[in-house]
Design a protein around this motif. Sequence first.
Motif, PDB file in Angstrom:
ATOM      1  N   GLU A  64       4.047  10.038   4.952  1.00 34.90           N
ATOM      2  CA  GLU A  64       5.228  10.153   5.801  1.00 34.90           C
ATOM      3  C   GLU A  64       5.634   8.782   6.335  1.00 34.90           C
ATOM      4  OE1 GLU A  64       4.968  13.100   8.806  1.00 34.90           O
ATOM      5  OE2 GLU A  64       7.059  12.819   9.393  1.00 34.90           O
ATOM      6  N   GLY A  65       6.923   8.566   6.423  1.00 40.03           N
ATOM      7  CA  GLY A  65       7.455   7.328   6.996  1.00 40.03           C
ATOM      8  C   GLY A  65       8.932   7.542   7.201  1.00 40.03           C
ATOM      9  N   ASP A  66       9.448   7.150   8.339  1.00 35.58           N
ATOM     10  CA  ASP A  66      10.861   7.407   8.611  1.00 35.58           C
ATOM     11  C   ASP A  66      11.714   6.157   8.498  1.00 35.58           C
ATOM     12  OD1 ASP A  66      10.469  10.055   9.063  1.00 35.58           O
ATOM     13  OD2 ASP A  66      10.339   9.900  11.241  1.00 35.58           O
ATOM     14  N   CYS A  67      11.062   4.986   8.411  1.00 43.14           N
ATOM     15  CA  CYS A  67      11.852   3.754   8.534  1.00 43.14           C
ATOM     16  C   CYS A  67      11.960   3.007   7.220  1.00 43.14           C
ATOM     17  CB  CYS A  67      11.262   2.866   9.626  1.00 43.14           C
ATOM     18  SG  CYS A  67       9.663   2.197   9.176  1.00 43.14           S
ATOM     19  N   GLY A  68      11.517   3.642   6.118  1.00 40.22           N
ATOM     20  CA  GLY A  68      11.648   2.990   4.820  1.00 40.22           C
ATOM     21  C   GLY A  68      10.784   1.751   4.714  1.00 40.22           C
ATOM     22  N   GLY A  69       9.658   1.722   5.441  1.00 40.55           N
ATOM     23  CA  GLY A  69       8.712   0.607   5.313  1.00 40.55           C
ATOM     24  C   GLY A  69       9.027  -0.593   6.177  1.00 40.55           C
ATOM     25  N   ARG A  70       9.866  -0.411   7.173  1.00 46.47           N
ATOM     26  CA  ARG A  70      10.212  -1.551   8.030  1.00 46.47           C
ATOM     27  C   ARG A  70       9.204  -1.753   9.169  1.00 46.47           C
ATOM     28  NH1 ARG A  70      15.320   0.487   6.826  1.00 46.47           N
ATOM     29  NH2 ARG A  70      15.378   1.745   8.706  1.00 46.47           N
ATOM     30  N   GLY A  71       8.265  -0.853   9.314  1.00 50.20           N
ATOM     31  CA  GLY A  71       7.235  -1.013  10.346  1.00 50.20           C
ATOM     32  C   GLY A  71       7.700  -0.593  11.723  1.00 50.20           C
ATOM     33  N   THR A  72       8.803   0.151  11.794  1.00 53.32           N
ATOM     34  CA  THR A  72       9.339   0.503  13.118  1.00 53.32           C
ATOM     35  C   THR A  72       9.029   1.943  13.538  1.00 53.32           C
ATOM     36  OG1 THR A  72      11.435   1.051  12.083  1.00 53.32           O
ATOM     37  CG2 THR A  72      11.245  -1.147  13.018  1.00 53.32           C
ATOM     38  N   CYS A  73       8.700   2.819  12.586  1.00 50.88           N
ATOM     39  CA  CYS A  73       8.496   4.224  12.990  1.00 50.88           C
ATOM     40  C   CYS A  73       7.032   4.551  13.296  1.00 50.88           C
ATOM     41  CB  CYS A  73       9.035   5.180  11.928  1.00 50.88           C
ATOM     42  SG  CYS A  73       8.019   5.247  10.438  1.00 50.88           S
ATOM     43  N   GLY A  74       6.124   3.794  12.736  1.00 50.88           N
ATOM     44  CA  GLY A  74       4.705   4.001  13.010  1.00 50.88           C
ATOM     45  C   GLY A  74       4.129   5.266  12.397  1.00 50.88           C
ATOM     46  N   LYS A  75       4.861   5.866  11.408  1.00 53.56           N
ATOM     47  CA  LYS A  75       4.428   7.169  10.890  1.00 53.56           C
ATOM     48  C   LYS A  75       3.495   7.059   9.668  1.00 53.56           C
ATOM     49  CE  LYS A  75       6.914   9.955  13.563  1.00 53.56           C
ATOM     50  NZ  LYS A  75       8.275  10.423  13.405  1.00 53.56           N
ATOM     51  N   CYS A  76       3.451   5.900   9.002  1.00 55.51           N
ATOM     52  CA  CYS A  76       2.748   5.832   7.710  1.00 55.51           C
ATOM     53  C   CYS A  76       1.278   5.459   7.888  1.00 55.51           C
ATOM     54  CB  CYS A  76       3.465   4.834   6.799  1.00 55.51           C
ATOM     55  SG  CYS A  76       3.502   3.171   7.476  1.00 55.51           S
ATOM     56  N   ARG A  77       0.640   6.063   8.886  1.00 49.14           N
ATOM     57  CA  ARG A  77      -0.748   5.709   9.205  1.00 49.14           C
ATOM     58  C   ARG A  77      -1.719   6.187   8.134  1.00 49.14           C
ATOM     59  NH1 ARG A  77      -2.243   6.212  15.328  1.00 49.14           N
ATOM     60  NH2 ARG A  77      -4.138   6.953  14.364  1.00 49.14           N
TER      61      ARG A  77
ATOM     62  N   VAL B 103      -4.388   1.749   9.777  1.00 51.62           N
ATOM     63  CA  VAL B 103      -3.362   0.720   9.537  1.00 51.62           C
ATOM     64  C   VAL B 103      -2.042   1.428   9.229  1.00 51.62           C
ATOM     65  CG1 VAL B 103      -4.995  -0.966   8.594  1.00 51.62           C
ATOM     66  CG2 VAL B 103      -3.852   0.647   7.043  1.00 51.62           C
ATOM     67  N   LEU B 104      -0.971   0.662   9.165  1.00 57.45           N
ATOM     68  CA  LEU B 104       0.308   1.203   8.676  1.00 57.45           C
ATOM     69  C   LEU B 104       0.406   0.830   7.198  1.00 57.45           C
ATOM     70  CD1 LEU B 104       2.753   0.257  11.594  1.00 57.45           C
ATOM     71  CD2 LEU B 104       1.676   2.484  11.143  1.00 57.45           C
ATOM     72  N   ALA B 105       0.522   1.830   6.347  1.00 58.32           N
ATOM     73  CA  ALA B 105       0.498   1.561   4.909  1.00 58.32           C
ATOM     74  C   ALA B 105       1.599   0.588   4.499  1.00 58.32           C
ATOM     75  CB  ALA B 105       0.637   2.872   4.145  1.00 58.32           C
ATOM     76  N   CYS B 106       2.759   0.704   5.148  1.00 56.04           N
ATOM     77  CA  CYS B 106       3.879  -0.142   4.725  1.00 56.04           C
ATOM     78  C   CYS B 106       3.658  -1.611   5.077  1.00 56.04           C
ATOM     79  CB  CYS B 106       5.195   0.369   5.320  1.00 56.04           C
ATOM     80  SG  CYS B 106       5.363   0.101   7.085  1.00 56.04           S
ATOM     81  N   GLN B 107       2.702  -1.880   5.966  1.00 54.94           N
ATOM     82  CA  GLN B 107       2.473  -3.250   6.431  1.00 54.94           C
ATOM     83  C   GLN B 107       1.333  -3.930   5.674  1.00 54.94           C
ATOM     84  OE1 GLN B 107       4.453  -4.648   9.126  1.00 54.94           O
ATOM     85  NE2 GLN B 107       5.534  -2.871   8.316  1.00 54.94           N
TER      86      GLN B 107
ATOM     87  N   LEU C 236       0.814  -1.221   0.000  1.00 56.20           N
ATOM     88  CA  LEU C 236       0.000   0.000   0.000  1.00 56.20           C
ATOM     89  C   LEU C 236       0.848   1.273   0.000  1.00 56.20           C
ATOM     90  CD1 LEU C 236      -2.739   1.352   0.083  1.00 56.20           C
ATOM     91  CD2 LEU C 236      -2.873   0.861   2.526  1.00 56.20           C
ATOM     92  N   LEU C 237       1.965   1.258   0.738  1.00 53.75           N
ATOM     93  CA  LEU C 237       2.828   2.451   0.787  1.00 53.75           C
ATOM     94  C   LEU C 237       3.409   2.734  -0.601  1.00 53.75           C
ATOM     95  CD1 LEU C 237       4.106   4.612   2.651  1.00 53.75           C
ATOM     96  CD2 LEU C 237       6.037   3.080   2.961  1.00 53.75           C
ATOM     97  N   LYS C 238       3.843   1.640  -1.274  1.00 52.01           N
ATOM     98  CA  LYS C 238       4.424   1.814  -2.618  1.00 52.01           C
ATOM     99  C   LYS C 238       3.336   2.242  -3.604  1.00 52.01           C
ATOM    100  CE  LYS C 238       8.517  -0.885  -2.136  1.00 52.01           C
ATOM    101  NZ  LYS C 238       8.990  -2.222  -1.977  1.00 52.01           N
TER     102      LYS C 238
HETATM  103  S1  FES Z   1       7.125   3.591   7.056  1.00 53.83           S
HETATM  104 FE1  FES Z   1       7.711   3.338   9.121  1.00 53.83          FE
HETATM  105  S2  FES Z   1       6.119   2.137   9.921  1.00 53.83           S
HETATM  106 FE2  FES Z   1       5.578   2.325   7.878  1.00 53.83          FE
END
Ligand code: FES
Length: 614
Positions: free
Chosen positions: A33-46, A75-79, A21-23
């Motif tokens: 917004e996302g700080d972790c490049g989609g690793r699911g660790t920053c929680g910003k891509c809500r 949800v987190l888009a990257c997940q 979804l993020l891509k």
């Molecule tokens: S980009 Fe960091 S949790 Fe999704």
Amino acid sequence: MPKIKFTPQNKEIDVEAGANLLKAADQAGLYIEGDCGGRGTCGKCRVKITDGGKIEPTTAEKKHISSNDLESGWVLACQRSVDQDIVIEVPIQKDAHLRKTTLAGGVEDLTAEPMVEKAAVKLSRPSVKDQTADLERLLDHLEKPELTIELRELSHLPALLRNNSFAVTAAMAGSRIISIEPGDTSDQIYGVAFDIGTTTIMGSLLDLKTASVQAVAATTNPQNAYGADVISRITHASESKENLKQLQDKVIEAANNIIKDLLKQTRVARDRVYEVTAVGNTTMSHLFMGVDPTYLAPAPFVPAYSRVLEVEASELGLKVNPAAMITFLPNIAGYVGSDTVGVILAADMDQRKDNCAAIDIGTNGELVLAANGRLMACSTAAGPAFEGAQIKHGMRAAAGAIESVDYTDGEIKLSTIDDVPACGICGSGLIDAAAALLDAGLVEPSGRFINPVENPEKVPNHFKDRLRSGIGGYEFVLVAAKDSDTGDDIVLSQGDLRELQLAKGAIYAGLMILLKEAGLNEEDLDQILLAGAFGNYVRKESALTIGLLPQLPAEKIIAIGNAAGDGSRMALASKTIRERARALPHRVEHLELSTRTDFQDIFIDAMAFKDSRG
Ligand code: FES
């Protein structure tokens, strides 16, 4: 093929089943917004799924999203992978660049000394007695027979001359004719100066005859979708040639959007933009130019080049005059880029005689010291705390970010950017908050919250509910849920204080090493210049309270705004300044802190919150 509809942007795209979804949002041109490049660790891509079925939350989502919000579809888009038609609500992005003054620099008077010259000519018409060829006729008139010409321009010269009664204007850069234009356009010479930041890209349109700034524009760096920090981007780019091209395309597209905006604001034609300069950190420089940045990441952190790179606009796909020269100012080292060169130029550090340090505070803090005629620079890994990342309720400096915190009359008072309900805390707010809590006696110089159970007498009654036990230690409630924009308490945690200590310790230790190398003490410094948007907003008193900066009177600490961007403008406006920039990689002594055996001790000592107000 599943269909995704993004609201309120009202964009729809079809994606392959299983697409991330993020891509997919990135593909639809939406920045999440996302700080972790989609690793699911920053929680910003809500984002919120408003239609399209309910799916069990992932572990990362359970960690970052409250159960109420999960229940209502966040949800987190990257997940998320997309297997059916869905409708997504994307929160309107609160962009860091909306803090308008970040566009302004400190250098007001630029010197006009453009590389491009123009000459309007009226040629004599050919005749049977004068069969001189068109190009030679033009060069004879200009009295510059040595000039070369772009084939692109030569190809339409015969028709251009005859359709315009042989009255044309030649634009020349050095020994090249880069453009021939109908009529007299000699008063139209423009250029664009870029500051390619990891987070934000800024551009200024200059009238090169007068070196005056005509318009400025900024946008978020769309490479953010691949991680907030340079390491994530290097990792992505190093995976394949396609990924490198993808990152280059992103930044070029953003630069073209800025150019479009600048031209729209000023009504200047794109073909009248003949020069472009750019600064950025070494990774941004590599990605802009499409050069493999892989070896910047591991030791010994070697860039592919350090010199000035000059490329024609047509080669990079920049939408200005196709013959315009794009000049990326030089890098000094793998982690000291041309943005630092810009700071040196803007602050005249290569020319000044006093002892002066310039600090650009960011994830990667860059420091320059001018002392006794020497110029030294280093970079220090401050981590992302100053940008609001890795902080429990951290965010970029955007609307709703707590930007200042005061301890006065026994109360903690705070304000947010744009005076709207708080939704997080940005870097300047973080420094202020730590300083205020130190002043209030709620944080010890070691960086630990005082233990309210063991020391109840140290916690004033009205703070008793606000200093509470949290995950990993105590935390202080800055804004209660009922007053916040998020509906949750906004807190400063023990972990946040630790991140801040690591960040400020790294900056301070870097400066101490530079001073040591120059044989100076802190008190020998005549000035400390704080470069960058962050330097504009950080309160000197708070920076001194937490010991981010050495013991100097506050009047010797000066914020110089976006000095990197200023340096880019100065180099665009003046060829002499560009030559100064060209010389800097040879002049600046780079200190690699990772090889310094004394760094660790200085760093550990610098982590304590020592009040350095003297
Ligand atoms: S980009 Fe960091 S949790 Fe999704």
